[in-house]
Design an enzyme around this catalytic site. Structure first.
Site, PDB file in Angstrom:
ATOM      1  N   THR A   1      68.524 107.132  21.772  1.00 20.88           N
ATOM      2  CA  THR A   1      68.657 107.251  20.315  1.00 20.88           C
ATOM      3  C   THR A   1      67.519 106.538  19.593  1.00 20.88           C
ATOM      4  OG1 THR A   1      70.110 105.335  20.412  1.00 20.88           O
ATOM      5  CG2 THR A   1      71.178 107.485  20.249  1.00 20.88           C
ATOM      6  N   ASP A   2      66.859 105.585  20.264  1.00 24.77           N
ATOM      7  CA  ASP A   2      65.903 104.749  19.507  1.00 24.77           C
ATOM      8  C   ASP A   2      64.695 105.529  19.004  1.00 24.77           C
ATOM      9  OD1 ASP A   2      64.694 104.852  22.060  1.00 24.77           O
ATOM     10  OD2 ASP A   2      64.272 102.700  22.134  1.00 24.77           O
TER      11      ASP A   2
ATOM     12  N   SER B   1      50.277  88.130  39.643  1.00 26.43           N
ATOM     13  CA  SER B   1      51.712  88.392  39.715  1.00 26.43           C
ATOM     14  C   SER B   1      52.264  87.812  41.006  1.00 26.43           C
ATOM     15  CB  SER B   1      51.973  89.906  39.683  1.00 26.43           C
ATOM     16  OG  SER B   1      53.263  90.164  40.204  1.00 26.43           O
TER      17      SER B   1
ATOM     18  N   SER C   1      59.377  95.796  32.099  1.00 28.66           N
ATOM     19  CA  SER C   1      58.100  95.877  31.374  1.00 28.66           C
ATOM     20  C   SER C   1      58.209  95.225  30.000  1.00 28.66           C
ATOM     21  CB  SER C   1      57.612  97.324  31.270  1.00 28.66           C
ATOM     22  OG  SER C   1      58.550  98.118  30.603  1.00 28.66           O
TER      23      SER C   1
ATOM     24  N   ASP D   1      63.885  98.296  23.794  1.00 23.33           N
ATOM     25  CA  ASP D   1      63.734  97.343  24.895  1.00 23.33           C
ATOM     26  C   ASP D   1      63.042  96.065  24.446  1.00 23.33           C
ATOM     27  OD1 ASP D   1      64.729  99.493  26.221  1.00 23.33           O
ATOM     28  OD2 ASP D   1      62.871  99.976  27.287  1.00 23.33           O
TER      29      ASP D   1
HETATM   30  C1  GLA Z   1      63.655 103.489  27.876  1.00 26.55           C
HETATM   31  C2  GLA Z   1      62.799 103.296  26.626  1.00 26.55           C
HETATM   32  C3  GLA Z   1      63.670 102.918  25.424  1.00 26.55           C
HETATM   33  C4  GLA Z   1      64.845 103.883  25.267  1.00 26.55           C
HETATM   34  C5  GLA Z   1      65.572 104.095  26.596  1.00 26.55           C
HETATM   35  C6  GLA Z   1      66.616 105.185  26.533  1.00 26.55           C
HETATM   36  O1  GLA Z   1      64.222 102.268  28.259  1.00 26.55           O
HETATM   37  O2  GLA Z   1      61.822 102.298  26.834  1.00 26.55           O
HETATM   38  O3  GLA Z   1      62.874 102.872  24.262  1.00 26.55           O
HETATM   39  O4  GLA Z   1      64.420 105.094  24.724  1.00 26.55           O
HETATM   40  O5  GLA Z   1      64.678 104.430  27.644  1.00 26.55           O
HETATM   41  O6  GLA Z   1      67.644 104.826  25.654  1.00 26.55           O
END
Ligand code: GLA
Length: 357
Positions: free
Chosen positions: A28-29, A60, A121, A165
């Site tokens: 949805t974002d 790393s 990430s 995220d």
């Molecule tokens: C990944 C993307 C997020 C989001 C999700 C699905 O994690 O980085 O921005 O779109 O997928 O909800």
């Protein structure tokens, strides 16, 4: 190995940022919609100091990989790969908004699982940006850090992702859900439903085609919004509206519209049982309408859903593999996770428990 051993000097600063697990509001974002993630206990930590020469040096610990980067005069076509792409992306984004970044030494260590859909990430980006903020006394707030991390991901890792995220990694904590309106960035910390806890199990299925599938879904949503003459699918609230769209846009848009409505309902503060139902509905929608599930994820979710004291379960993150999240009765998480994992791995998979740790 630590910073001292690698760089022969003590680090000047250290910063951490967590991974995230999303409870509701998947895909949805990037439609300007609503999400409800929480931070997981696992974090990425970076140690930083100034570099004694004209190169950035990155190490790393988990990958045992060392990368040297020549500073901004580097030909931008020579983009680094792997973990270095996220770090260099962050440095370049800071430069793009006018900060001057001297060559740095960065040592990275992470407990956030890579490739499970728990945003390793974003945790790396946010930890790196926080580290540079404190090393160089940069004037950046936590929202700006999330926005720069998202741009690093889009421009340097090639995933046309939304802001969830990085906002979760920058602003969430493991004790709360972070309600976020991804258009306005209005946010609110809300408690988990009463007497519940979160379980996360990695399916052991690598996220194949995740980047191409993700970018394709995003393009389909943009096309659906164009046909419906709205700025983004967030602007559609009645699921009936999407019925006029051609397939597969109709189903893609239906997922987004119903998923936004599920997040908004959960935000009102529903019972644990209702929250669980919303998660189950979300999985069905991701599987049937959005088509980002795979057989193993469906099997894991089914096993979770039929276990006593599991209120609801679904795939989490972008899909195409990765992890599943469940909401369970408080105090039962560990036992449930072990029981379900045993049955799941009998099907021939090699899943493992991520939360509780
Ligand atoms: C990944 C993307 C997020 C989001 C999700 C699905 O994690 O980085 O921005 O779109 O997928 O909800």
């Amino acid at each position: 190995m630590d910073f001292q051993q690698i760089f022969n000097a003590a680090p000047t600063v250290q910063s951490s940022a967590p991974g995230r697990v999303n409870l509701l509001g998947e895909h949805t974002d990037y439609n300007d919609g609503f999400v409800l993630p929480t931070a997981i206990p696992q974090e990425t930590t970076v140690y930083l100091g100034l570099s004694p020469n004209n190169q950035h040096h990155l190490y790393s610990a988990e990958l045992e990989e060392w990368v040297d980067i020549t500073d901004s005069n580097m030909d931008s076509s020579l983009k680094p790969q792997g973990f270095a792409s996220y770090v260099v992306g962050c440095i370049r984004m800071l430069e793009q908004v006018g900060h001057s970044i001297p060559p740095v030494n960065i040592f990275i260590t992470s407990a956030v699982p890579i490739g499970s859909g728990l945003s390793s990430s974003a945790a790396l980006e946010v930890a790196t940006l926080r580290g540079l903020r404190s090393l160089l006394h940069l004037d950046l707030d936590d929202v700006k850090i999330a926005q720069l991390g998202q741009q690093a991901e889009i421009q340097y890792a090639g995933v046309n992702c939304g802001i969830m995220d990085q906002m979760a990694s920058s602003l969430a904590d493991p004790q709360h859900l972070l309600f976020l309106d991804t258009r306005t960035l209005e946010r609110q910390k809300i408690p988990l439903p009463q007497d519940t806890e979160v379980v996360v199990i990695d399916s052991g299925i690598p996220r194949q085609l995740a980047t191409s599938g993700y970018n394709q879904r995003r393009a389909e949503c943009e096309e659906a919004a164009r046909l419906l003459q709205v700025k983004a699918l967030r602007d559609v609230t009645d699921p009936e509206t999407v019925e006029t769209l051609p397939e597969p846009l109709r189903r893609r848009a239906r997922h987004v519209v119903t998923e936004d409505n599920r997040v908004l309902e959960a935000r009102q503060g529903v019972s644990a049982e209702r929250f669980g139902e919303l998660m189950n509905d979300s999985h069905a929608s991701l599987r049937d309408d959005y088509e980002v599930s795979v057989t193993g994820l469906d099997q894991l979710v089914e096993l979770l859903q039929k276990t006593p004291d599991v209120l609801g379960a679904r795939l989490t993150g972008a899909g195409f593999g990765g992890a599943c999240v469940a909401l369970v009765t408080a105090g039962r998480g560990e036992a449930i996770a072990h029981e379900v994992l045993e049955n799941y791995n009998k099907l021939g998979y090699s899943g493992h428990i991520l939360v509780p740790e």
